[in-house]
Design a protein around this motif. Structure first.
Motif, PDB file in Angstrom:
ATOM      1  N   ARG A  90       0.834  -1.196   0.000  1.00 44.16           N
ATOM      2  CA  ARG A  90       0.000   0.000   0.000  1.00 44.16           C
ATOM      3  C   ARG A  90       0.873   1.251   0.000  1.00 44.16           C
ATOM      4  NH1 ARG A  90       0.233  -2.667   5.003  1.00 44.16           N
ATOM      5  NH2 ARG A  90       0.818  -1.337   6.775  1.00 44.16           N
ATOM      6  N   MET A 102      -8.054   6.505 -10.608  1.00 46.74           N
ATOM      7  CA  MET A 102      -7.434   5.190 -10.451  1.00 46.74           C
ATOM      8  C   MET A 102      -8.341   4.166 -11.125  1.00 46.74           C
ATOM      9  SD  MET A 102      -6.291   5.444  -6.424  1.00 46.74           S
ATOM     10  CE  MET A 102      -7.886   6.056  -5.841  1.00 46.74           C
ATOM     11  N   ALA A 109      -8.551  -3.578  -5.731  1.00 53.62           N
ATOM     12  CA  ALA A 109      -7.852  -2.491  -5.050  1.00 53.62           C
ATOM     13  C   ALA A 109      -8.640  -2.025  -3.838  1.00 53.62           C
ATOM     14  CB  ALA A 109      -7.633  -1.318  -6.008  1.00 53.62           C
ATOM     15  N   THR A 111      -8.896   1.519  -1.272  1.00 51.37           N
ATOM     16  CA  THR A 111      -8.476   2.883  -0.997  1.00 51.37           C
ATOM     17  C   THR A 111      -9.249   3.381   0.215  1.00 51.37           C
ATOM     18  OG1 THR A 111      -8.209   5.132  -1.878  1.00 51.37           O
ATOM     19  CG2 THR A 111     -10.129   3.888  -2.635  1.00 51.37           C
ATOM     20  N   THR A 113      -9.720   6.737   3.294  1.00 51.23           N
ATOM     21  CA  THR A 113      -9.526   8.141   3.615  1.00 51.23           C
ATOM     22  C   THR A 113      -9.444   8.316   5.128  1.00 51.23           C
ATOM     23  OG1 THR A 113     -11.931   8.425   3.414  1.00 51.23           O
ATOM     24  CG2 THR A 113     -10.591   9.031   1.526  1.00 51.23           C
ATOM     25  N   GLN A 120     -13.580  -0.683  -1.955  1.00 47.34           N
ATOM     26  CA  GLN A 120     -12.966  -1.818  -2.654  1.00 47.34           C
ATOM     27  C   GLN A 120     -13.451  -1.770  -4.099  1.00 47.34           C
ATOM     28  OE1 GLN A 120     -12.317  -6.177  -1.154  1.00 47.34           O
ATOM     29  NE2 GLN A 120     -14.373  -6.088  -1.986  1.00 47.34           N
ATOM     30  N   CYS A 129     -10.341  10.481  -6.987  1.00 46.59           N
ATOM     31  CA  CYS A 129      -9.975  11.080  -5.711  1.00 46.59           C
ATOM     32  C   CYS A 129      -9.850  12.587  -5.923  1.00 46.59           C
ATOM     33  CB  CYS A 129      -8.659  10.504  -5.195  1.00 46.59           C
ATOM     34  SG  CYS A 129      -8.202  11.175  -3.575  1.00 46.59           S
ATOM     35  N   HIS A 135      -5.565  10.251   1.462  1.00 44.31           N
ATOM     36  CA  HIS A 135      -6.004   8.879   1.209  1.00 44.31           C
ATOM     37  C   HIS A 135      -4.790   7.982   1.049  1.00 44.31           C
ATOM     38  CE1 HIS A 135      -4.926  10.227  -2.798  1.00 44.31           C
ATOM     39  NE2 HIS A 135      -5.028   8.984  -3.249  1.00 44.31           N
ATOM     40  N   TRP A 136      -5.039   6.691   1.004  1.00 44.53           N
ATOM     41  CA  TRP A 136      -4.036   5.686   0.645  1.00 44.53           C
ATOM     42  C   TRP A 136      -4.711   4.707  -0.297  1.00 44.53           C
ATOM     43  CZ3 TRP A 136      -5.256   0.621   1.615  1.00 44.53           C
ATOM     44  CH2 TRP A 136      -6.235   0.384   2.587  1.00 44.53           C
ATOM     45  N   HIS A 137      -3.923   3.959  -1.036  1.00 44.67           N
ATOM     46  CA  HIS A 137      -4.494   2.895  -1.862  1.00 44.67           C
ATOM     47  C   HIS A 137      -3.492   1.756  -1.979  1.00 44.67           C
ATOM     48  CE1 HIS A 137      -2.648   5.160  -5.407  1.00 44.67           C
ATOM     49  NE2 HIS A 137      -2.943   6.145  -4.596  1.00 44.67           N
ATOM     50  N   HIS A 147      -3.218  -1.007 -10.951  1.00 49.40           N
ATOM     51  CA  HIS A 147      -4.142   0.014 -11.436  1.00 49.40           C
ATOM     52  C   HIS A 147      -3.390   1.021 -12.300  1.00 49.40           C
ATOM     53  CE1 HIS A 147      -2.507   2.592  -8.417  1.00 49.40           C
ATOM     54  NE2 HIS A 147      -3.399   2.425  -7.467  1.00 49.40           N
ATOM     55  N   TYR A 170      -4.552  -0.373   8.226  1.00 47.88           N
ATOM     56  CA  TYR A 170      -4.757  -1.248   7.064  1.00 47.88           C
ATOM     57  C   TYR A 170      -5.629  -2.436   7.429  1.00 47.88           C
ATOM     58  CZ  TYR A 170      -3.711  -4.474   3.238  1.00 47.88           C
ATOM     59  OH  TYR A 170      -3.822  -5.358   2.191  1.00 47.88           O
TER      60      TYR A 170
END
Length: 388
Positions: A90, A102, A109, A111, A113, A120, A129, A135-137, A147, A170
């Motif tokens: 990640r 994305m 995937a 992501t 916030t 998902q 986004c 955020h993270w992905h 992606h 996570y």
């Protein structure tokens, strides 16, 4: 009429014919040129011509590989890249000053916030986004994901990197999605491990396959069953995929032995003796699975293909034991579901699976498993064919 006059008349006729074949839009476009040279040209970026790199540890957890596809250009403030996350990998927290799209091209995937929202999304699905959103992905814990990102820039800046995403954050994101996952009842745990293994091997996802094989062995799936599943792969997906996956299994088994972990070996395969007639045996297996002797225009055109199917696939391979015919048909369905352009074979093997004793509930759950852990398209392809 002179030869020169004939030639001019012929050329004029050809010119009129060519003109007549152009569409009205093309004629208008040509007329708009008014004899001027084209000032701008399209430009190709050959595959691999742009930078490729692994995500630095300070900004990513796990193995992440980036392949830039096209860079920003003057007056065009956005770029595109493929980003591949291995299972569990990640990004750190970050935001994009001008936003980012994305689009998942393989796998599933995640992501999240700062407010705890988790999305998902699957192959073919996209997430936008907005600018300034932390955020993270990344990938799910048990499968790789790729992606394609299209990232815009503002004042020459396309990302602001921040703190790392903790394991707790996570895992909480993953746990929040567990209720969306099907809890399987028709497929037993061994069958789930085998199906997931064969799907990853078909796709050539070696990193995720290594983790999956280790998990299967840790949960008591014998080495012989996994080895036989990966041997079963080669008649459908070829020797390269099968041999690469077998090599990965060998490495995992050796690593577990070195670490002192218990690993069940299982039963050896049964080899045909010199007295056995592989084609006769295979023809009997094929007929039982199909429900009738197999023939038709294709095998009239290429009779050797059916000989090889009978002698080798249904004789040598299906008759090896270790895996039942039900097991092998479930594996075959998983292989065909993740491979493109196999609808005809998928239809045939759904019927063969039923004749082997596989229930529709098991096949439905197989489709759900593929949707959750591989791609939504693979699962939908199987379920759609099953419901026809």
């Amino acid at each position: 009429m002179s030869n020169q006059a004939n030639a001019q008349d012929t050329n004029a006729h050809k010119a009129r014919s060519r003109k007549a074949r152009l569409s009205p839009a093309a004629l208008l476009a040509l007329a708009g040129l008014s004899g001027e040279a084209i000032a701008k040209e399209q430009e190709i970026y050959p595959a691999g011509s742009q930078p490729a790199f692994s995500g630095p540890e300070a900004l990513f957890d796990g193995q992440v590989d980036v392949q830039v596809v096209f860079p920003e250009r003057e007056g065009v403030p956005y770029s595109g890249a493929y980003v591949t996350f291995q299972a569990g990998a990640r990004t750190a927290w970050h935001d994009h000053p001008a936003g980012q799209h994305m689009i998942v091209t393989q796998g599933t995937a995640l992501t999240g916030t700062r407010d705890g929202q988790v999305i998902q999304f699957h192959e073919g699905e996209a997430v936008w986004c907005p600018d300034g959103v932390d955020h993270w992905h990344g990938a799910t814990p048990d499968a790789a994901m790729t992606h394609f990102v299209v990232t815009a820039s503002q004042d020459g800046q396309n990302v602001n990197w921040k703190d790392k995403v903790s394991d707790e954050v996570y895992q909480a994101a993953v746990a929040s999605l567990q209720d969306e996952h099907t809890h399987f009842t028709a497929l037993d745990e061994r069958q789930q491990h085998l199906a997931y293994t064969i799907a990853l091997a078909t796709l050539g996802q070696s990193h995720a396959l290594m983790d999956t094989l280790d998990a299967a062995l840790a949960n008591g799936v014998p080495v012989s069953d996994l080895r036989e599943a990966l041997i079963h792969l080669y008649p459908y997906a070829g020797f390269p995929r099968s041999l690469n996956a077998l090599n990965t299994l060998m490495q995992v088994v050796e690593a577990r032995h070195a670490a002192g972990y218990d690993t069940a070996e299982g039963q050896p395969a049964t080899l045909l003796s010199d007295k056995d007639d592989a084609q006769a045996l295979g023809q009997a297996v094929q007929t039982a699975l199909v429900g009738a002797p197999v023939g038709g225009p294709l095998f009239d055109f290429a009779p050797a293909a059916n000989v090889f199917l009978q002698k080798h696939l249904f004789g040598d391979v299906f008759a090896r034991g270790v895996l039942s015919h039900q097991d092998r048909e479930l594996l075959t369905l998983a292989i065909l579901a993740v491979m493109p352009n196999t609808d005809g074979q998928l239809n045939a093997h759904i019927n063969m699976a039923r004749n082997a004793g596989v229930s529709d509930d098991q096949m439905t759950e197989l489709g759900q498993l593929l949707t959750q852990r591989i791609t939504a398209q693979a699962g939908a392809r199987l379920v759609q064919r099953l419901n026809q």
